[in-house]
Scaffold this active site. Structure first.
Site, short mmCIF file in Angstrom:
data_model
loop_
_atom_site.label_atom_id
_atom_site.label_comp_id
_atom_site.label_asym_id
_atom_site.label_seq_id
_atom_site.Cartn_x
_atom_site.Cartn_y
_atom_site.Cartn_z
N TYR A 1 0.85 -1.21 0.00
CA TYR A 1 0.00 0.00 0.00
C TYR A 1 0.88 1.25 0.00
CZ TYR A 1 -3.55 3.36 1.59
OH TYR A 1 -4.40 4.44 1.70
P1 NAP Z 1 -13.36 3.70 0.70
O1 NAP Z 1 -14.58 4.36 1.21
O2 NAP Z 1 -13.17 2.27 0.89
O3 NAP Z 1 -13.24 4.08 -0.83
C1 NAP Z 1 -12.55 3.31 -1.77
C2 NAP Z 1 -13.21 3.53 -3.10
O4 NAP Z 1 -12.47 2.85 -4.11
C3 NAP Z 1 -14.63 2.98 -3.13
O5 NAP Z 1 -15.44 3.88 -3.81
C4 NAP Z 1 -14.49 1.68 -3.91
O6 NAP Z 1 -15.70 1.37 -4.61
C5 NAP Z 1 -13.37 2.06 -4.88
N1 NAP Z 1 -12.64 0.92 -5.42
C6 NAP Z 1 -11.94 -0.03 -4.74
N2 NAP Z 1 -11.42 -0.93 -5.60
C7 NAP Z 1 -11.79 -0.50 -6.85
C8 NAP Z 1 -11.55 -0.99 -8.16
N3 NAP Z 1 -10.82 -2.11 -8.39
N4 NAP Z 1 -12.08 -0.32 -9.20
C9 NAP Z 1 -12.82 0.80 -9.00
N5 NAP Z 1 -13.08 1.31 -7.80
C10 NAP Z 1 -12.57 0.65 -6.74
O7 NAP Z 1 -12.06 4.36 1.34
P2 NAP Z 1 -11.45 5.84 1.28
O8 NAP Z 1 -10.76 6.01 2.56
O9 NAP Z 1 -12.45 6.83 0.84
O10 NAP Z 1 -10.34 5.65 0.15
C11 NAP Z 1 -10.24 6.53 -0.96
C12 NAP Z 1 -8.77 6.78 -1.23
O11 NAP Z 1 -8.20 7.48 -0.13
C13 NAP Z 1 -7.95 5.51 -1.39
O12 NAP Z 1 -7.05 5.66 -2.48
C14 NAP Z 1 -7.19 5.43 -0.09
O13 NAP Z 1 -6.00 4.73 -0.24
C15 NAP Z 1 -6.99 6.87 0.23
N6 NAP Z 1 -6.70 7.21 1.64
C16 NAP Z 1 -7.60 6.98 2.62
C17 NAP Z 1 -7.30 7.34 3.93
C18 NAP Z 1 -8.25 7.15 5.07
O14 NAP Z 1 -7.87 7.37 6.24
N7 NAP Z 1 -9.49 6.76 4.83
C19 NAP Z 1 -6.07 7.94 4.21
C20 NAP Z 1 -5.17 8.15 3.18
C21 NAP Z 1 -5.49 7.80 1.90
P3 NAP Z 1 -16.21 -0.15 -4.77
O15 NAP Z 1 -16.28 -0.70 -3.38
O16 NAP Z 1 -17.53 0.00 -5.43
O17 NAP Z 1 -15.22 -0.82 -5.65
#
Ligand code: NAP
Length: 257
Positions: A162
């Protein structure tokens, strides 16, 4: 008179992973600022719910079922966005998955490693390649916004795959910002702190984790998807057209404390 520098009327955005979490935070805000938004995700139910919510903000919003790790699906999805809206102005390749296994690094299988690379790195490559091709063809500039992570610059035990993909978001941002400037396309990355989304549900449900991390966040709370709306509007707007190659931390002060 209201400041109109953030009016996104007539602009079109693709937000991958836009059916929940941070991506939906981006999508809600740019839709409210007037943009046409296409959100991509793999889960049909989440897509439908987010599409309905976004259409209540801006009726032109739509969702596409797309697995970004599938090159052909990304190409087809981008073609369908262009067919529907006629153009592309901003791309938020935000779809991502977390580290899957919780095992020590020396026990990571190839599958553990490649499953994360497939979505978080290859998926971003496919998406950005299709997006920049279209933006360069249009000749009117554009906006690229990578979603990186604190793991790009801080240690992430058991999360090397990651972290490597999120470090790559920083590198890609710098490389794209320099190459794409000649086309008036900006590229920036966001480093979110700990944000309450589906991805962090497990960690945030553990008392030990909460008690260790919240005291290290000066703002004393988790981030929310809404905390990422304004930066999306700003970066997509004409007001930020000289702002490129930046790594923007939005983390409640976590990284400085
Ligand atoms: P999340 O709610 O789990 O969102 C992840 C999104 O990615 C969902 O909409 C999911 O939709 C989509 N996704 C996953 N696999 C996919 C695929 N193969 N093709 C297309 N869509 C896909 O989590 P989030 O925290 O908002 O994450 C969004 C971004 O922020 C990520 O890149 C994550 O690494 C980053 N991030 C998050 C945090 C945190 O604390 N939450 C911190 C730093 C960075 P489906 O389930 O429909 O596929």
């Amino acid at each position: 008179m209201a400041y109109d520098g953030f009016d996104l009327s007539g602009k079109v955005a693709v937000v991958t992973g836009g059916n929940g979490g941070i991506g939906l935070g981006f999508a809600r805000a740019v839709a409210a600022a007037g943009a046409d938004v296409s959100i991509w995700g793999t889960n049909a139910d989440k897509n439908a719910a987010a599409e309905a919510e976004l259409q209540a903000i801006n009726p032109s919003a739509s969702a596409i079922k797309c697995d970004v790790s599938d090159e052909a699906a990304v190409e087809a999805s981008m073609a369908s966005v262009i067919e529907r809206y006629g153009r592309l102005d901003a791309c938020f390749p935000n779809a991502g998955i977390g580290t899957q296994n919780g095992k020590p690094f020396f026990e990571h299988s190839n599958e553990d490693w490649f499953s994360v690379m497939d979505v978080n790195l290859n998926g971003v490559f496919y998406t950005l390649r299709a997006a920049t091709r279209q933006m360069v063809k249009q000749g009117e500039g554009g906006t690229l916004v990578m979603t990186s992570s604190g793991t790009a610059i801080q240690g992430a035990p058991k999360g090397q795959a990651y972290a490597a993909t999120k470090g790559a978001m920083v590198s890609m941002t710098l490389a794209l910002a320099t190459e794409m400037a000649r086309y008036k396309i900006t590229a920036n990355a966001i480093i979110p702190g700990w944000v309450e989304t589906a991805m962090t549900e497990g960690a945030f449900s553990r008392e030990k984790f909460v008690n260790a991390v919240i005291p290290r966040i000066p703002m004393r709370r988790w981030g929310t998807p809404e905390d990422f709306g304004a930066i999306a509007v700003y970066l997509m707007s004409d007001s930020s057209r000289w702002h490129t190659g930046d790594i923007i931390k939005i983390d409640g002060g976590f990284s400085i404390f």
